[in-house]
Design an enzyme around this catalytic site. Structure first.
Site, PDB file in Angstrom:
ATOM      1  N   GLY A 121       0.804  -1.219   0.000  1.00  0.00           N
ATOM      2  CA  GLY A 121       0.000   0.000   0.000  1.00  0.00           C
ATOM      3  C   GLY A 121       0.837   1.269   0.000  1.00  0.00           C
ATOM      4  O   GLY A 121       0.388   2.322   0.454  1.00  0.00           O
ATOM      5  N   TYR A 447      14.891  13.886  -8.735  1.00  0.00           N
ATOM      6  CA  TYR A 447      13.845  13.695  -7.736  1.00  0.00           C
ATOM      7  C   TYR A 447      13.619  15.051  -7.068  1.00  0.00           C
ATOM      8  O   TYR A 447      14.536  15.588  -6.438  1.00  0.00           O
ATOM      9  CB  TYR A 447      14.352  12.671  -6.722  1.00  0.00           C
ATOM     10  CG  TYR A 447      13.338  12.109  -5.764  1.00  0.00           C
ATOM     11  CD1 TYR A 447      12.827  10.829  -5.950  1.00  0.00           C
ATOM     12  CD2 TYR A 447      12.913  12.828  -4.656  1.00  0.00           C
ATOM     13  CE1 TYR A 447      11.922  10.280  -5.061  1.00  0.00           C
ATOM     14  CE2 TYR A 447      11.987  12.288  -3.758  1.00  0.00           C
ATOM     15  CZ  TYR A 447      11.496  11.009  -3.965  1.00  0.00           C
ATOM     16  OH  TYR A 447      10.598  10.460  -3.081  1.00  0.00           O
TER      17      TYR A 447
END
Lengths: 537, 537
Positions: A121, A447
């Site tokens: 998740g 990033y």
């Protein structure tokens, strides 16, 4: 241990903001309003009832359904904490073995339900959120399928059930003297199956390879049957079907078992921080090292803005000032770019590589190799996501996005990515900074982290996120980057995936998915939209 | 320069058998009868007429058709030299650019013809032979599309037209200081597009990677349009479509352009030969080096039988005897296993790696590092195929087969492969020997050569080959190997590909091929058979 239901990781672990953070945030973003957090009980009372019934395989309890309906993206956090869950899965299943997994596929067919495979998740792009398919949804949590099944020490292969989380996987390997070496930031909660399905990359991929290099073969349960891919060291017998499973994002079926390439635990592992007088100098150094016979285990190069922000957060102002004085003395200016780097292997290898890396760094004007800062990175390597909660509590929203591109595009792309954020919501105070975390001979990843203050309602905060995300994603595509280096496509990147890939690549993928899943029963709406199956091919 | 029409390579180059060879061959295989070689003129007069007409794009001249109808497998040689061409392509095309290539695809549709993409014609498994499809066949030779299109020095990427042969590719790169480093034994005649389509592996893949690692993206013309795959250093945006083109064997379309990852020319390159007291000791040494931080550019370990055969052929009996005495003194016995190995890179790297490799070799009882034998290998690295002609002229037939498997299967597999040959035609004298030429952490390749004498007719010689091939291929599959590590599937390996791959992998591949080529117009019958296109998906 069960993770926090509406945020990141362990409920027992907090990572408070360093005391220096307050002034940095206020100075750059202004003060902010506290953000809300609805109670699980209250939220459970408000969600729509399940369209499915409890059974041996399914639970429809509201709290469980909520816990398994969202990942870790910023919109996921907004939805969970404001209590604005538009859609909740209808049932959750926890199969214990391949037989039960098979039964779930049959049950989904009988109930005309769709299935969402669920690893840890930890998706930040909406991989595991129920989509807008009108059929009822069953989320299949793989957490009970977490065992090491076999190990072949001669061929350095280990076979696992795919639901195994990072720490459980490493523990089972470490006990026999091995490691997989796959350490994404989500390591503590993400799973082997999730890594494969989303083409994950670990922090030390420079040494160990991306999951593409580690995944040797396995089994995937599709609606049409069991897809087995055997494992060879290399083969010229046709297209490599592993590469279809890698990045399939649940659209083909559910990965039940995977064989991975493991290594003996390294003798030694060290991390250091060095500093360059500029971003350009740092880029040139890491590019040249990636293109030579130099074998670091990781490079993470922070742009000067990120470097300063990280040092401001990590060090007391006095210490920071002393460090900046040192930078000056070393000819680094007061805004250097920090390179965190590591070596991993036997003692001799580490010694040789450390020497070669320091030499290269020096040739580009880089200075220092601070073990203390390297150790600091190592000890906090999985800790950053916990900061989001501390920021939330102070009323600041944080998100990241990332890409990879060829070296000839990196400088401009980094600037465009940050510029696009600045233009996206001109009225909203925003701070952002960028690092490069994975290098290849051909290029590297970028990033970017950005923060903005809470402006009140769920809708206002979400709209801002949408504007930032849209601008940044478009900048990535326009600048020649891939929409994701390590997070996958999911729901959030789908429109950009469709821009990135050629028409015939998309139609081929659609046809292949349709072959394995003609009813679009597997995680529909993720990865790629178009899938009017039987007609298209 | 045009290659020999009915054998290997340059017409100006001969590689006579060393004078020692006669006695070795006679002793092991008995004397043999000379093998025939029909003249091209005579053969051209006998082939069936073309079913197509000459045009701007097509030539139907019989001699040209013959030249482009067969590859380099032993049955190809038998057919060409005995003049037993069952099928000849109907026309050959030589497109100059992508536009002409596109026109050929349209023409094939208009004529209801099938297309066979042709690189260098070096296939040893029947990739470019006209199959049994009833439609007329057009062979598309890519030889005129051989230019370097662009180079990006920063990202170390070069874009080529896909018909470029090895030496032309290296020459164009070398002029700018770069190399691809892809050197299969067929290097001098094979092409970039062929390497990609058949998942080729070069002799120094340990340093440079297989073609899978070198191919960064490109363009493939399919019957349904242009399939473009853009090039990123790495990406998590869905399944990697490069991996579908790699190994597609012409079934998807024709590769027109390819971007490849290049490197600066190495400062230094050295090869050595060392010797182990046994095959097992050599295997353990190369396995451990492949699994450690040791960076050789190649390992080629010959089984004692191959070692002896090679030394017998390379050295005069007196010199061999002296070498065998030396082996005895060094504790290697008189049948050691030879390891040819190389280091490539800058001087320091080569020095360090050479030291590390010698140390590891010594730890497994290995001795010596003979540069002269290493140089001998280097100078003859592309020469072995010329020996086939010299053997043919003496009446001996030679063939090879190869595989890759996990380390835990290698010892038994090598034995089974050789045993299967011995059992296949018990009445036929046969000699065989094996080496390992590519190593990975997970396993290695095995490559077996076998020779048998001419027994008269085309049919008798072909039948023997069929019996050997069948037995060896089945041994590979039964022993857990892949049907090919570096030669591909083509026609000859198709039945074993179908045994090797799971049912759902085959059906998925079939559906994907059918999506791009619904009429089965592209190289039908190669790689995989099943392709009832529109119905299956």
């Amino acid at each position: 241990m069960e993770p926090v239901w509406n945020g990141w990781g362990s409920p027992d672990f907090k990572k408070p903001l360093p005391k220096q953070a307050d002034s940095v945030l206020t100075e750059r973003l202004g003060t902010s309003l506290a953000l809300p957090e609805i109670e699980l009980e209250a939220l459970a009372a408000s969600v729509s009832p399940s369209r499915l019934n409890d059974s041996e395989l399914l639970t429809t309890e509201a709290k469980t359904r909520i816990k398994y309906s969202r990942g870790q993206s910023l919109p996921d956090w907004l939805a969970l904490k404001y209590g604005e869950l538009e859609r909740v899965t209808d049932a959750v299943a926890f199969p214990k073995d391949e037989l039960q997994l098979q039964s779930l596929l049959e049950l989904a067919y009988q109930l005309d339900a769709v299935l969402i495979p669920y690893g840890g998740g930890t998706s930040v792009v909406g991989h595991i959120n129920p989509g807008n398919d009108p059929r009822p949804t069953i989320t299949v949590s793989m957490e009970k399928m977490n065992q090491l099944l076999s190990i072949d020490p001669l061929s350095q292969l280990a076979r696992f059930q795919a639901g195994v989380r990072g720490p459980d996987l490493e523990k089972q390997l470490n006990e026999q003297g091995y490691t997989l070496g796959h350490f994404p930031q989500s390591f503590e909660w993400s799973t082997l199956g999730g890594w494969i399905a989303s083409r994950s990359s670990g922090q030390q991929s420079l040494k160990y390879g991306r999951i593409e290099q580690l995944f040797a073969g396995g089994t995937l349960l599709t609606p049409g049957g069991k897809l087995v891919v055997d494992s060879y060291p290399a083969s010229s017998a046709g297209p490599d079907w592993r590469e279809l499973i890698l990045g399939s994002e649940g659209r083909l079926g559910i990965i039940s078992e995977a064989e991975v390439r493991v290594q003996p635990l390294p003798e030694k592992e060290q991390f250091y921080a060095s500093f360059f007088p500029s971003w350009q100098a740092g880029l040139a150094a890491v590019r040249q090292m990636a293109q030579q016979d130099i074998h670091a285990s990781m490079f993470r190069l922070s742009h000067p803005t990120e470097t300063l922000t990280q040092l401001q957060l990590a060090l007391e102002p006095k210490k920071l000032k002393r460090l900046q004085q040192l930078f000056g003395l070393l000819g680094l200016g007061d805004q250097p770019a920090m390179l965190t780097w590591g070596v991993t292997g036997n003692k001799k290898h580490c010694r040789q590589q450390k020497r070669a890396i320091r030499k290269q760094i020096g040739q580009h004007g880089g200075r220092l190799a601070l073990k203390r800062l390297g150790d600091h990175w190592q000890h906090n390597r999985f800790g950053a996501p916990y900061l989001r909660q501390s920021l939330w509590e102070k009323g600041y929203l944080v998100d990241t996005f990332e890409t990879a591109a060829n070296w000839n595009r990196i400088e401009e792309l980094q600037q465009e990515m940050e510029r696009s954020l600045a233009k996206a919501c001109p009225q909203t105070p925003m701070m952002c900074y960028t690092h490069l975390s994975h290098v290849y001979a051909q290029g590297c990843s970028l990033y970017t982290t950005y923060l903005y203050p809470n402006k009140g309602s769920y809708e206002e905060n979400l709209e801002r996120w949408q504007a930032f995300k849209k601008a940044a994603s478009q900048a990535v595509i326009d600048g020649g980057g891939t929409i994701s280096h390590q997070h996958g496509v999911g729901e959030d990147h789908r429109p950009y995936f469709e821009q990135e890939k050629s028409k015939l690549q998309q139609s081929g993928l659609t046809a292949t998915l349709a072959h394995y899943d003609p009813d679009k029963r597997m995680n529909p709406g993720k990865l790629i939209n178009g899938c009017a199956p039987k007609e298209t091919s």
